[in-house]
Scaffold this active site. Structure first.
Site, PDB file in Angstrom:
ATOM      1  N   SER A 102       0.820  -1.217   0.000  1.00 36.26           N
ATOM      2  CA  SER A 102       0.000   0.000   0.000  1.00 36.26           C
ATOM      3  C   SER A 102       0.854   1.268   0.000  1.00 36.26           C
ATOM      4  O   SER A 102       1.867   1.339   0.700  1.00 36.26           O
ATOM      5  CB  SER A 102      -0.881   0.049   1.256  1.00 36.26           C
ATOM      6  OG  SER A 102      -1.773  -1.033   1.294  1.00 36.26           O
ATOM      7  N   TYR A 159     -10.716   4.614 -16.007  1.00 34.34           N
ATOM      8  CA  TYR A 159     -10.683   5.162 -14.640  1.00 34.34           C
ATOM      9  C   TYR A 159     -12.070   5.717 -14.276  1.00 34.34           C
ATOM     10  O   TYR A 159     -12.462   5.745 -13.123  1.00 34.34           O
ATOM     11  CB  TYR A 159      -9.576   6.210 -14.497  1.00 34.34           C
ATOM     12  CG  TYR A 159      -9.174   6.477 -13.066  1.00 34.34           C
ATOM     13  CD1 TYR A 159      -8.779   5.434 -12.230  1.00 34.34           C
ATOM     14  CD2 TYR A 159      -9.179   7.763 -12.541  1.00 34.34           C
ATOM     15  CE1 TYR A 159      -8.406   5.660 -10.920  1.00 34.34           C
ATOM     16  CE2 TYR A 159      -8.803   8.008 -11.230  1.00 34.34           C
ATOM     17  CZ  TYR A 159      -8.417   6.955 -10.424  1.00 34.34           C
ATOM     18  OH  TYR A 159      -8.050   7.196  -9.117  1.00 34.34           O
ATOM     19  N   LYS A 172     -11.987  11.611  -7.852  1.00 35.73           N
ATOM     20  CA  LYS A 172     -10.691  12.248  -7.558  1.00 35.73           C
ATOM     21  C   LYS A 172     -10.733  13.743  -7.868  1.00 35.73           C
ATOM     22  O   LYS A 172     -10.086  14.535  -7.179  1.00 35.73           O
ATOM     23  CB  LYS A 172      -9.555  11.567  -8.334  1.00 35.73           C
ATOM     24  CG  LYS A 172      -9.221  10.150  -7.872  1.00 35.73           C
ATOM     25  CD  LYS A 172      -8.779  10.071  -6.421  1.00 35.73           C
ATOM     26  CE  LYS A 172      -8.124   8.720  -6.100  1.00 35.73           C
ATOM     27  NZ  LYS A 172      -7.869   8.557  -4.647  1.00 35.73           N
ATOM     28  N   LYS A 180       1.549  -1.039  -8.568  1.00 35.95           N
ATOM     29  CA  LYS A 180       0.842  -2.300  -8.408  1.00 35.95           C
ATOM     30  C   LYS A 180       0.550  -2.543  -6.930  1.00 35.95           C
ATOM     31  O   LYS A 180       1.350  -3.098  -6.201  1.00 35.95           O
ATOM     32  CB  LYS A 180       1.674  -3.444  -8.991  1.00 35.95           C
ATOM     33  CG  LYS A 180       0.829  -4.622  -9.427  1.00 35.95           C
ATOM     34  CD  LYS A 180       1.603  -5.554 -10.353  1.00 35.95           C
ATOM     35  CE  LYS A 180       0.704  -6.676 -10.828  1.00 35.95           C
ATOM     36  NZ  LYS A 180       0.130  -7.460  -9.706  1.00 35.95           N
ATOM     37  N   LEU A 231      -2.827  -3.403  -3.918  1.00 33.27           N
ATOM     38  CA  LEU A 231      -4.095  -4.141  -3.839  1.00 33.27           C
ATOM     39  C   LEU A 231      -5.184  -3.381  -4.583  1.00 33.27           C
ATOM     40  O   LEU A 231      -6.021  -3.976  -5.264  1.00 33.27           O
ATOM     41  CB  LEU A 231      -4.482  -4.353  -2.369  1.00 33.27           C
ATOM     42  CG  LEU A 231      -5.718  -5.221  -2.118  1.00 33.27           C
ATOM     43  CD1 LEU A 231      -5.501  -6.645  -2.612  1.00 33.27           C
ATOM     44  CD2 LEU A 231      -6.090  -5.228  -0.644  1.00 33.27           C
TER      45      LEU A 231
END
Ligand code: 0WE
Length: 268
Positions: A19, A155, A162, A192, A194
């Site tokens: 993370s 996205y 966002k 990359k 979770l």
């Protein structure tokens, strides 16, 4: 002597050791901050508890960022545990998987509500509760992505969330400035984590980003951690309301090329 000695940081959004929030946690911890962690769902416990232990963090609380009562409870515990807060990190986002695959035009009313509430309103909900604990000023940080500004395929509704988040950062910065509380967003390049797992075509996106970026590389957790440390500490003392890019320079480009396309272009 660390930059963050004696400072208390409450961090929402560590899911595992990959993370970006964990990169931020480590940077703040290494600079001497006391850390508190909050995670969203019970399934993350087995990942978050060992990470907390590895840095001697004893404040680990579960809370759903969309639940006012659970947030009230976490901040009441944080007040008891830390007394004062100096840093709040918001690394929370969610849209349904189907909303991150098809077309934006197919976003449902419910999907829009879920994405905007979880990914944008949650910052307001956390800031509202953190600000009264920031009695010595403070720094609030969130994570965003370039898709908020320029179209990134798939996205979709997260981009809209966002955009709301980045605008929220400016309004919160305006309102909390008089209390010497700064509010900023870090716009991180793709990593990359979770949060990126299972997103169709993500590996290809990483490859394109890496090849096109001025620095010719992807960004790391450490890159984000270092910028978070700067913004969270007194080094960032006059910076508020900003979106700071940690993206190996990708956002400055007006035309992106892969290595192959660049080779072709240079022959023309
Ligand atoms: O903000 C993000 C992703 C946040 C996210 C991830 C998921 C995956 C699992 C939000 N909701 C969910 N919901 C799930 O069910 N990023 C910046 C990473 C990301 O996600 C993309 C990207 C990039 C980059 C989705 C499509 C296209 C590009």
């Amino acid at each position: 002597m660390g930059l963050m000695d004696g400072k208390n940081a409450l961090i929402f959004g560590v899911a595992n050791n990959k993370s970006l929030a964990w990169g931020i946690t480590q940077a703040l911890h290494e600079a001497g901050a006391n850390i508190g962690l909050s995670y969203a769902i019970p399934q993350l416990e087995k990942r978050v508890f060992p990470l907390a232990e590895s840095i001697g963090c004893t404040f680990v609380e579960r809370a759903d960022a969309n639940n006012d009562d659970e947030l009230d409870a976490v901040f009441a515990k944080a007040k008891e545990h830390f007394g004062r807060l100096d840093v709040l990190v918001h690394a929370i986002a969610y849209a349904t998987r189907e909303d991150l695959s098809g077309q934006y035009i197919d976003t449902s009313r419910e999907g829009f509500k879920i994405a905007l509430e979880t990914s944008a309103y949650s910052l307001v909900a956390l800031a509202k509760r953190a600000a009264p604990l920031m009695t010595n000023g403070g720094s609030i940080l969130t994570l965003t992505y370039y898709g908020a500004e320029k179209v990134m395929p798939r996205y979709n509704v997260m981009a809209v969330a966002k955009a709301a988040l980045e605008c929220s950062v400016r309004y919160l910065a305006y309102e909390l400035g008089p209390q010497n509380i700064r509010v900023n967003a870090i716009s991180a390049g793709p990593v990359k984590t979770l949060a990126a797992s299972g997103i169709a075509g993500f590996r290809t996106m990483l490859k394109f980003s890496e090849e096109a970026a001025p620095l010719r590389r992807l960004i790391t957790q450490e890159d984000v951690g270092n910028t978070a440390l700067w913004l969270a500490s007194d080094l960032g003392s006059a910076i508020t309301g900003e979106t700071i890019y940690v993206d190996a320079g990708y956002n400055i480009l007006g035309l992106t090329m892969t290595e192959e396309q660049r080779a072709q272009f240079n022959l023309e």
